[in-house]
Write an enzyme that holds these catalytic residues in place. Structure first.
Site, mmCIF file in Angstrom:
data_model
loop_
_atom_site.group_PDB
_atom_site.id
_atom_site.type_symbol
_atom_site.label_atom_id
_atom_site.label_comp_id
_atom_site.label_asym_id
_atom_site.label_seq_id
_atom_site.Cartn_x
_atom_site.Cartn_y
_atom_site.Cartn_z
ATOM 1 N N LYS A 125 4.230 11.677 14.284
ATOM 2 C CA LYS A 125 4.728 12.030 12.951
ATOM 3 C C LYS A 125 3.781 11.413 11.931
ATOM 4 O O LYS A 125 3.102 10.423 12.231
ATOM 5 C CB LYS A 125 6.144 11.468 12.749
ATOM 6 C CG LYS A 125 6.917 12.147 11.645
ATOM 7 C CD LYS A 125 7.514 13.481 12.064
ATOM 8 C CE LYS A 125 8.145 14.203 10.899
ATOM 9 N NZ LYS A 125 8.868 15.407 11.338
ATOM 10 N N ASP A 165 7.208 19.317 7.239
ATOM 11 C CA ASP A 165 8.461 18.539 7.263
ATOM 12 C C ASP A 165 8.913 18.494 5.808
ATOM 13 O O ASP A 165 8.444 19.308 4.989
ATOM 14 C CB ASP A 165 8.229 17.126 7.833
ATOM 15 C CG ASP A 165 9.542 16.386 8.103
ATOM 16 O OD1 ASP A 165 10.232 16.733 9.078
ATOM 17 O OD2 ASP A 165 9.915 15.483 7.332
HETATM 18 P P1 NDP Z 1 12.468 20.571 2.815
HETATM 19 O O1 NDP Z 1 11.590 19.691 2.009
HETATM 20 O O2 NDP Z 1 12.147 22.015 2.897
HETATM 21 O O3 NDP Z 1 13.987 20.426 2.308
HETATM 22 C C1 NDP Z 1 14.650 19.207 2.302
HETATM 23 C C2 NDP Z 1 15.998 19.396 1.662
HETATM 24 O O4 NDP Z 1 16.722 18.185 1.764
HETATM 25 C C3 NDP Z 1 15.902 19.704 0.180
HETATM 26 O O5 NDP Z 1 17.031 20.443 -0.195
HETATM 27 C C4 NDP Z 1 15.919 18.303 -0.440
HETATM 28 O O6 NDP Z 1 16.380 18.305 -1.783
HETATM 29 C C5 NDP Z 1 16.904 17.604 0.462
HETATM 30 N N1 NDP Z 1 16.570 16.179 0.509
HETATM 31 C C6 NDP Z 1 15.389 15.610 0.863
HETATM 32 N N2 NDP Z 1 15.451 14.276 0.771
HETATM 33 C C7 NDP Z 1 16.681 13.991 0.336
HETATM 34 C C8 NDP Z 1 17.352 12.783 0.049
HETATM 35 N N3 NDP Z 1 16.740 11.595 0.182
HETATM 36 N N4 NDP Z 1 18.653 12.878 -0.345
HETATM 37 C C9 NDP Z 1 19.269 14.083 -0.460
HETATM 38 N N5 NDP Z 1 18.667 15.258 -0.207
HETATM 39 C C10 NDP Z 1 17.408 15.205 0.185
HETATM 40 O O7 NDP Z 1 12.535 19.914 4.267
HETATM 41 P P2 NDP Z 1 12.980 20.582 5.638
HETATM 42 O O8 NDP Z 1 14.060 21.561 5.401
HETATM 43 O O9 NDP Z 1 11.754 20.994 6.339
HETATM 44 O O10 NDP Z 1 13.541 19.313 6.421
HETATM 45 C C11 NDP Z 1 14.898 18.895 6.357
HETATM 46 C C12 NDP Z 1 15.201 17.990 7.524
HETATM 47 O O11 NDP Z 1 14.986 18.701 8.742
HETATM 48 C C13 NDP Z 1 14.354 16.716 7.629
HETATM 49 O O12 NDP Z 1 15.128 15.696 8.206
HETATM 50 C C14 NDP Z 1 13.270 17.127 8.604
HETATM 51 O O13 NDP Z 1 12.683 16.004 9.251
HETATM 52 C C15 NDP Z 1 14.077 17.981 9.563
HETATM 53 N N6 NDP Z 1 13.304 18.914 10.381
HETATM 54 C C16 NDP Z 1 12.526 19.874 9.806
HETATM 55 C C17 NDP Z 1 11.843 20.773 10.602
HETATM 56 C C18 NDP Z 1 11.076 21.911 10.032
HETATM 57 O O14 NDP Z 1 10.628 22.756 10.810
HETATM 58 N N7 NDP Z 1 10.934 22.028 8.742
HETATM 59 C C19 NDP Z 1 11.877 20.661 12.070
HETATM 60 C C20 NDP Z 1 12.784 19.668 12.574
HETATM 61 C C21 NDP Z 1 13.442 18.810 11.742
HETATM 62 P P3 NDP Z 1 15.324 18.296 -2.977
HETATM 63 O O15 NDP Z 1 14.854 19.708 -3.119
HETATM 64 O O16 NDP Z 1 16.101 17.810 -4.154
HETATM 65 O O17 NDP Z 1 14.237 17.353 -2.580
#
Ligand code: NDP
Length: 443
Positions: A125, A165
């Site tokens: 990561k 991510d």
């Molecule tokens: P994105 O950046 O596309 O979206 C993240 C979402 O979560 C946004 O809505 C964001 O809100 C919100 N968010 C982020 N940080 C916080 C926080 N500290 N408190 C509250 N809300 C928060 O990321 P992904 O959708 O890609 O990833 C989401 C999760 O899934 C993570 O844990 C990631 O590690 C996991 N994941 C992702 C994969 C992928 O293929 N993308 C694969 C496997 C796991 P805002 O817009 O306000 O920042």
């Protein structure tokens, strides 16, 4: 003290300022206890000591210049945790909260997740404390180029293949890839999540969210329930959340919520996924904009998990977003299944609540593995210089998620932990990595 307890105690003493990493390691070590504490062959080769220590951790300076000519310095990370079963693979997180503890927890989880996919990929990561929010495209580009100016030395199609991510989507992957190619003169699958015009795979954008729903569907079916009859709460509104909402809605589920880091939307008429895509993917705005499309929906500040009631919860935002009180609330209001879209969104106490109350609970390392699985399919397509149709990739993804479910279930039954998928996922993920590490000697 047992072997696994001793390893955890030493790890705690060595890494006192890494709470997220310790949380992830403790969960895994506890789940593995029935195997590693009963068979001395693991201790004899120091297997756990090697498993919890990254093979390599790289930290570096990322200097870049903003649109006003001001110089900024962020910190970059790549933790190459374990390559026993294949080249390092895992995303790059761009978020101000990023630190070594978070990257190590994510890299550690990635080892077992990647193993669960059944594909030959090791765990890693990376990321930076850079915040893409509010930056211009040119600023994001200059940051990504500066990031790759150092990262390119450590990555490669057969060595380490980063992906997206939080904060790293198609735009960022494009800039990172462009700079890698400029620096190395190589067109190779060094990153996944690439654009379709330069080696990306169809269905990669959808894969984590769709995969989450495929495994949830199988879990419910296997327990006499149905996604189509379920009221589903999703948190987050990023890549994982959007495509989880899309697939759950396609299967007839009633998705009533999503959120961002400021607040949440509850729409009893069902979330309008196209509106969320427009707000988040196209306009990059806040979720309050949703009310312009659907004034009858509710917007609230704070955590969705303090207020929502649902049958099925799909937390898809970030780590530790559900605490013990919120877990108790969810159970009290009738939630019977929780499948994690994000990595470790349920904290340790909340996980215990779900397990004690017999809520069907699948940890992220299994339920969000569809993203990395499809990334590995992208690597395969890149290396044979070919591309598969959306339906072909989607069918493979679905097959992989169903396999993960039954692989986990088998491990639960074998180790007398029926329906405890925390135990099942960790054991199923661990066995292949442990076998490979034993076979390769002390390295
Ligand atoms: P994105 O950046 O596309 O979206 C993240 C979402 O979560 C946004 O809505 C964001 O809100 C919100 N968010 C982020 N940080 C916080 C926080 N500290 N408190 C509250 N809300 C928060 O990321 P992904 O959708 O890609 O990833 C989401 C999760 O899934 C993570 O844990 C990631 O590690 C996991 N994941 C992702 C994969 C992928 O293929 N993308 C694969 C496997 C796991 P805002 O817009 O306000 O920042």
């Amino acid at each position: 003290m047992t072997y696994s307890e001793r390893v955890y105690s030493d790890l705690k003493a060595k890494n006192p300022n890494q709470p997220e990493f310790l949380q992830a390691a403790e969960e895994v070590l506890e789940a593995l206890a029935p195997i590693v504490d009963t068979d001395p062959k693991y201790e004899a080769v120091g297997l756990l000591e090697r498993l919890v220590e990254p093979e390599r951790q790289i930290m570096f300076r990322i200097p870049w210049v903003d649109d006003n000519g001001k110089v900024h310095v962020n910190r970059g990370y790549r933790v190459q945790f374990n390559s026993a079963i294949g080249p390092y693979k895992g995303g790059l997180r761009l978020h101000p909260s990023v630190n070594l503890s978070i990257i190590k927890f994510l890299g550690f989880e990635q080892i077992f997740k990647n193993s669960l996919t059944g594909l030959p990929i090791g765990g890693a990561k990376g990321g930076s404390d850079f915040d893409p929010k509010g930056k211009s495209d040119m600023e994001v580009m200059r940051f990504c180029q500066a990031f790759m100016n150092e990262l390119y030395k450590y990555v490669g199609a057969d060595e380490d293949v980063p992906a997206g991510d939080i904060g790293t989507g198609a735009r960022e992957v494009g800039y990172l890839y462009g700079q890698y190619k400029k620096l190395t003169n190589r067109s190779e699958g060094v990153l996944t999540g690439k654009g379709l015009s330069f080696g990306g795979s169809l269905a990669r954008t959808e894969a984590t969210g769709y995969g989450l729903v495929y495994i949830t569907e199988e879990l419910l079916k296997d327990h006499g329930k149905n996604i189509a009859d379920s009221r589903i709460a999703v948190s987050g509104s990023g890549n994982v959340a959007i495509y989880a909402m899309e697939k759950a809605t396609m299967l007839g589920g009633h998705v009533i919520s999503c959120s961002d880091s400021n607040g949440y939307i509850i729409d009893e008429n069902g979330i309008d996924v196209e509106a969320v895509k427009q707000i988040k993917e196209v306009e990059r705005k806040r979720l309050t904009e949703y009310l312009k499309y659907h004034p009858e929906a509710t917007y609230g500040e704070g955590s969705l998990w303090d207020v929502v009631s649902c049958d099925v919860a799909l937390p898809c935002a970030t780590q530790n977003e559900i605490n013990k009180e919120q877990a108790e609330r969810l159970v009290g209001t009738g939630c019977f299944a929780v499948c994690e879209g994000a990595n470790m969104p349920t904290d340790a106490e909340a996980t215990q609540v779900f397990l004690d109350k017999k809520v069907l609970f699948i940890p992220g390392k299994a339920s969000n593995a569809g993203g990395v699985a499809t990334s590995a399919l992208e690597m395969g397509q890149n290396s044979i210089r070919s591309s598969w149709s959306f339906d072909e990739v989607d069918a493979k993804l679905k097959g992989i998620m169903i396999n993960i479910y039954y692989h986990m279930k088998e491990a639960c039954e074998k180790y007398d932990a029926v329906d405890n998928f925390v135990v099942g996922a960790n054991i199923a993920g661990f066995m292949k990595v442990a076998d490979a590490m034993m076979a390769q000697g002390i390295v």
